[in-house]
Scaffold this active site. Structure first.
Site, PDB file in Angstrom:
ATOM      1  N   HIS A 494      48.930 -21.214   4.365  1.00  9.28           N
ATOM      2  CA  HIS A 494      50.219 -21.021   5.027  1.00  9.28           C
ATOM      3  C   HIS A 494      51.408 -21.137   4.065  1.00  9.28           C
ATOM      4  O   HIS A 494      52.467 -21.621   4.452  1.00  9.28           O
ATOM      5  CB  HIS A 494      50.385 -22.043   6.167  1.00  9.28           C
ATOM      6  CG  HIS A 494      49.385 -21.862   7.249  1.00  9.28           C
ATOM      7  ND1 HIS A 494      49.202 -22.773   8.270  1.00  9.28           N
ATOM      8  CD2 HIS A 494      48.506 -20.867   7.498  1.00  9.28           C
ATOM      9  CE1 HIS A 494      48.252 -22.334   9.077  1.00  9.28           C
ATOM     10  NE2 HIS A 494      47.810 -21.189   8.630  1.00  9.28           N
TER      11      HIS A 494
HETATM   12  C1  LIG Z   1      43.016 -16.114   3.881  1.00 15.01           C
HETATM   13  C2  LIG Z   1      44.267 -16.246   4.711  1.00 15.01           C
HETATM   14  C3  LIG Z   1      44.174 -16.704   6.022  1.00 15.01           C
HETATM   15  C4  LIG Z   1      45.319 -16.835   6.807  1.00 15.01           C
HETATM   16  N1  LIG Z   1      45.191 -17.173   8.114  1.00 15.01           N
HETATM   17  C5  LIG Z   1      46.276 -17.125   8.925  1.00 15.01           C
HETATM   18  C6  LIG Z   1      46.149 -17.293  10.322  1.00 15.01           C
HETATM   19  O1  LIG Z   1      45.047 -17.423  10.857  1.00 15.01           O
HETATM   20  N2  LIG Z   1      47.283 -17.263  11.074  1.00 15.01           N
HETATM   21  C7  LIG Z   1      48.506 -17.111  10.515  1.00 15.01           C
HETATM   22  O2  LIG Z   1      49.488 -17.132  11.248  1.00 15.01           O
HETATM   23  N3  LIG Z   1      48.650 -16.938   9.191  1.00 15.01           N
HETATM   24  C8  LIG Z   1      47.567 -16.912   8.394  1.00 15.01           C
HETATM   25  N4  LIG Z   1      47.711 -16.662   7.056  1.00 15.01           N
HETATM   26  C9  LIG Z   1      49.073 -16.466   6.513  1.00 15.01           C
HETATM   27  C10 LIG Z   1      49.668 -15.110   6.847  1.00 15.01           C
HETATM   28  O3  LIG Z   1      48.696 -14.097   6.795  1.00 15.01           O
HETATM   29  C11 LIG Z   1      50.794 -14.815   5.859  1.00 15.01           C
HETATM   30  O4  LIG Z   1      51.767 -15.830   5.983  1.00 15.01           O
HETATM   31  C12 LIG Z   1      51.475 -13.469   6.106  1.00 15.01           C
HETATM   32  O5  LIG Z   1      50.543 -12.427   6.095  1.00 15.01           O
HETATM   33  C13 LIG Z   1      52.547 -13.232   5.059  1.00 15.01           C
HETATM   34  O6  LIG Z   1      53.149 -11.973   5.268  1.00 15.01           O
HETATM   35  P1  LIG Z   1      54.122 -11.343   4.196  1.00 15.01           P
HETATM   36  O7  LIG Z   1      54.616 -10.079   4.783  1.00 15.01           O
HETATM   37  O8  LIG Z   1      55.096 -12.369   3.780  1.00 15.01           O
HETATM   38  O9  LIG Z   1      53.236 -11.074   2.906  1.00 15.01           O
HETATM   39  P2  LIG Z   1      51.886 -10.258   2.703  1.00 15.01           P
HETATM   40  O10 LIG Z   1      51.251  -9.947   4.007  1.00 15.01           O
HETATM   41  O11 LIG Z   1      51.086 -11.012   1.716  1.00 15.01           O
HETATM   42  O12 LIG Z   1      52.357  -8.862   2.098  1.00 15.01           O
HETATM   43  C14 LIG Z   1      52.839  -8.663   0.815  1.00 15.01           C
HETATM   44  C15 LIG Z   1      52.448  -7.245   0.398  1.00 15.01           C
HETATM   45  O13 LIG Z   1      53.202  -6.849  -0.727  1.00 15.01           O
HETATM   46  C16 LIG Z   1      52.362  -6.229  -1.668  1.00 15.01           C
HETATM   47  N5  LIG Z   1      52.973  -6.433  -2.989  1.00 15.01           N
HETATM   48  C17 LIG Z   1      53.204  -7.609  -3.585  1.00 15.01           C
HETATM   49  N6  LIG Z   1      53.811  -7.443  -4.764  1.00 15.01           N
HETATM   50  C18 LIG Z   1      53.990  -6.114  -4.912  1.00 15.01           C
HETATM   51  C19 LIG Z   1      54.566  -5.319  -5.944  1.00 15.01           C
HETATM   52  N7  LIG Z   1      55.097  -5.861  -7.043  1.00 15.01           N
HETATM   53  N8  LIG Z   1      54.559  -3.964  -5.789  1.00 15.01           N
HETATM   54  C20 LIG Z   1      54.024  -3.404  -4.675  1.00 15.01           C
HETATM   55  N9  LIG Z   1      53.473  -4.124  -3.669  1.00 15.01           N
HETATM   56  C21 LIG Z   1      53.451  -5.460  -3.792  1.00 15.01           C
HETATM   57  C22 LIG Z   1      51.049  -6.956  -1.497  1.00 15.01           C
HETATM   58  O14 LIG Z   1      49.956  -6.239  -2.019  1.00 15.01           O
HETATM   59  C23 LIG Z   1      50.989  -7.124   0.004  1.00 15.01           C
HETATM   60  O15 LIG Z   1      50.418  -6.013   0.636  1.00 15.01           O
HETATM   61  C24 LIG Z   1      46.586 -16.529   6.251  1.00 15.01           C
HETATM   62  C25 LIG Z   1      46.683 -16.068   4.933  1.00 15.01           C
HETATM   63  C26 LIG Z   1      45.542 -15.905   4.166  1.00 15.01           C
HETATM   64  C27 LIG Z   1      45.673 -15.378   2.770  1.00 15.01           C
END
Ligand SMILES: Cc1cc2nc3c(=O)[nH]c(=O)nc-3n(C[C@H](O)[C@H](O)[C@H](O)COP(=O)(O)OP(=O)(O)OC[C@H]3O[C@@H](n4cnc5c(N)ncnc54)[C@H](O)[C@@H]3O)c2cc1C
Ligand SMILES: *[C@@H]1O[C@H](CO)[C@@H](O)[C@H](O)[C@H]1NC(C)=O
Ligand SMILES: *[C@@H]1O[C@H](CO)[C@@H](O)[C@H](O)[C@H]1NC(C)=O
Ligand SMILES: *[C@@H]1O[C@H](CO)[C@@H](O)[C@H](O)[C@H]1NC(C)=O
Ligand SMILES: *[C@@H]1O[C@H](CO)[C@@H](O)[C@H](O)[C@H]1NC(C)=O
Ligand SMILES: *[C@@H]1O[C@H](CO)[C@@H](O)[C@H](O)[C@H]1NC(C)=O
Length: 558
Positions: A494
């Protein structure tokens, strides 16, 4: 034997179909235009929402740039989520050696998975749905109070297809019944909620991006790494620099805004490499300062979990053996039902700042969990005593402090975007987190002592860890618990908070999520959370992305 053959054939066929279907949308392009109105960096949980909302306006052009490609079919099966980790759809980050925790992990390092590809971490997460509790938002800036977010929570609940753990699930029932016998204040126990549809993962990739990815005004560029945000002299973000799959470098202009949705690790890394961050730190890497914002990368928080193994006599849990039976496999592949269709989190409990998730499977596969998490063998086996027994009944209480006080950081290790930054969660640096976790552990133990659990022969396992042998082996003992926490507690994935939003000048983004000190640059992802959610963050990140899209499109009143 046959179940494996059968499953393998099914996986192959479905994978092929999936591959053909998912590679055809019109928005996925190879050669981008020279400029777009909005350029979105990262197609994760938040990026998929923002791309779909902005491209609803037909005279606006949107480019979504994603470092990874497509997730395979395996990512759609909820219970197989861990199999995505440490593959090429995972950034496979790891922390700096921890000084206050993680002693039972090789080099005191925890692995931090992050999804890479369309869907991001939302495509490898465990799908648990939560909005935390109203008090979580008290310190959030104007526009982001619980009341402000409520309409968005409703929207997210509708769109994300929130399901609850299966009917007639014995462990969930036992857990819910504990509320009555415990007679404690401020306790909420409920079934596990998760986002899935017809037995498959339901992420913002499904709910948002797939609805949008045939629009003519949306382009999606995959396998392309954004390496820098480009600024004009007047500090307007006017485009990005990218590295294509073949290593060639290009530039793409944004006429309205660049929007960072690269996640809690990559967003601060990209800011720093583009000259936004602590001037002192940037100097060390000879990066010209665009905006001196000392808090970029700071304020990192996570929920550190202590899994309590609970042994059972009754046959009421999921075991590895049960997962591998023909009826179980068929029930999933034919009807989309059964354990494969769930995430294994049967119930969730909260009491003040104590959090507990009941994971209905105690016989974890040693090869998988141990290596994915970087556990050393001895502490792993001490914590999960049925590690070598696929038929032993049992479950895990995943206990955690809902509002930890320790704060870590993301900072640069090198000026190359392809190297991972320094990630230091500083787990358990603040002693209050030990006390808070101890309360959560005792809360879980109390529930395990209620009549229904006793009827099932539930026995909480107090591990015999070498480092803690000088203490009474009993979680009620604070020193023993502290010792176990510092050895064996692990990330709950998280991680959030590295580009805090706030009304004060020190925050990284303002109430409209605009990066301070520059123009036309916004951050919309899990890095903007100013403080932890008393629950799982993914659905909150979706709500933030929905509201932020409305802010950009002037659909909100403030
Ligand atoms: C194994 C795991 C289990 C989890 N379980 C839960 C759960 O059960 N419930 C819950 O609520 N949360 C859970 N989480 C947390 C939740 O999934 C994350 O908090 C959420 O997905 C974050 O979203 P985000 O949009 O901030 O980032 P992300 O979803 O990580 O998206 C970032 C994106 O940007 C892309 N990116 C990054 N840098 C670059 C770059 N320089 N150029 C181009 N693209 C780039 C990445 O490839 C990725 O696709 C879990 C996370 C993980 C890893
Ligand atoms: C799109 O259309 C609306 C009204 O039709 C107009 O106000 C707006 O400026 C247009 N936007 C762009 C980017 O052309
Ligand atoms: C851990 O402590 C050592 C020695 O005091 C120090 O050099 C190091 O920077 C610390 N590491 C972290 C991640 O805090
Ligand atoms: C319940 O929790 C809230 C905050 O989490 C606290 O203010 C209140 O005092 C608690 N009530 C009781 C009865 O414990
Ligand atoms: C929550 O806090 C209140 C007030 O401090 C306390 O009375 C109650 O027992 C706590 N509940 C649990 C389950 O710890
Ligand atoms: C595994 O657990 C079952 C059920 O408790 C038990 O009968 C069996 O002996 C165990 N096997 C091993 C190898 O420990």
């Amino acid at each position: 034997m046959w179940n494996y053959v059968l499953a393998s054939i099914l996986v192959l066929v479905v994978s092929l179909l999936y591959h053909c279907y998912f590679n055809s949308p019109a928005s996925i392009i190879v050669h981008p235009n020279a400029h777009y109105d909005y350029v979105i960096v990262g197609a994760g949980t938040a990026g998929c929402v923002v791309a779909s909302r902005l491209s609803e306006i037909s005279n606006v052009t949107v480019l979504l740039v994603e470092a990874g490609g497509h997730f395979g079919w395996v990512s759609s099966v909820p219970i197989l989520a861990p199999f995505m980790q440490r593959t090429d759809v995972d950034w496979s980050y790891s922390t700096e050696p921890q000084n206050f925790s993680s002693k039972g992990f090789w080099n005191h390092i925890q692995n931090i998975p992050r999804g890479k590809g369309l869907g991001g971490s939302g495509q490898i997460n465990h799908l648990v749905h939560s909005f935390g509790k109203p008090e979580d938002y008290k310190a959030w800036p104007k526009g982001w109070s619980h009341a402000d977010l409520l309409p968005y929570f409703k929207k997210v609940s509708d769109i994300m297809n929130v399901m609850s753990s299966p009917e007639e699930e014995y462990l969930a029932e036992a857990f819910l019944m504990a509320e009555e016998s415990l007679k404690l204040n401020n306790v909420t126990l409920q079934k596990g909620m998760y986002t899935a549809k017809r037995g498959s993962r339901w992420s913002t990739f499904n709910a948002h991006l797939q609805n949008a990815w045939n629009r003519r005004n949306l382009h999606i560029l995959t396998n392309t790494l954004v390496s820098k945000i480009l600024f004009k002299e007047n500090l307007n973000a006017d485009g990005i620099e990218v590295i294509y799959k073949d290593g060639s470098v290009g530039k793409i202009a944004a006429t309205k805004e660049v929007i960072l949705c690269a996640g809690v690790i990559n967003t601060p890394q990209l800011l720093l490499l583009s000259g936004i961050g602590s001037a002192e730190e940037l100097d060390k890497f000879q990066i010209p300062v665009v905006s001196n914002l000392p808090e970029v990368g700071k304020n990192l928080f996570d929920h550190l979990l202590l899994p309590l193994y609970v042994n059972l006599e009754a046959r009421v849990s999921v075991t590895l053996y049960k997962l591998q039976t023909v009826p179980e496999v068929l029930s999933y592949f034919v009807y989309g039902r059964g354990w494969y269709a769930t995430n294994g989190i049967m119930a969730v409990g909260r009491a003040n700042d104590s959090g507990v998730m009941l994971f209905g499977m105690g016989s974890t596969d040693e090869n998988i969990l141990k290596s994915l998490s970087n556990y050393k063998t001895e502490p792993y086996r001490a914590m999960y005593p049925s590690y070598n027994n696929g038929t032993q009944e049992g479950f895990l209480f995943l206990t955690h402090c809902l509002q930890p006080k320790s704060r870590g950081s993301v900072s640069l290790k090198s000026s190359d975007i392809r190297h991972q930054p320094k990630i230091d969660p500083a787990y358990l640096q603040d002693y209050d987190d030990v006390l808070c976790s101890h309360r959560a552990i005792n809360f879980a133990i109390q529930t395990a002592e209620t009549p229904k659990f006793r009827e099932y022969g539930a026995k909480v396992h107090h591990p015999d860890l070498e480092e803690c042998r000088h203490l009474p082996r009993d979680y009620r003992d604070l020193e023993y618990t502290e010792c176990v926490l510092r050895v064996a507690a692990l990330t709950s994935y998280h991680v959030c908070g590295t580009c805090r939003m706030g009304a004060d000048d020190r925050s990284v983004v303002d109430e409209k999520l605009r990066v301070r000190g520059v123009k036309r640059l916004r951050i919309i992802d899990s890095s903007v959370l100013p403080s932890p959610i008393s629950g799982n963050p993914n659905s909150v990140v979706i709500a933030i992305a929905e509201r932020a899209s409305d802010v950009i499109l002037h659909r909100t009143s403030d």
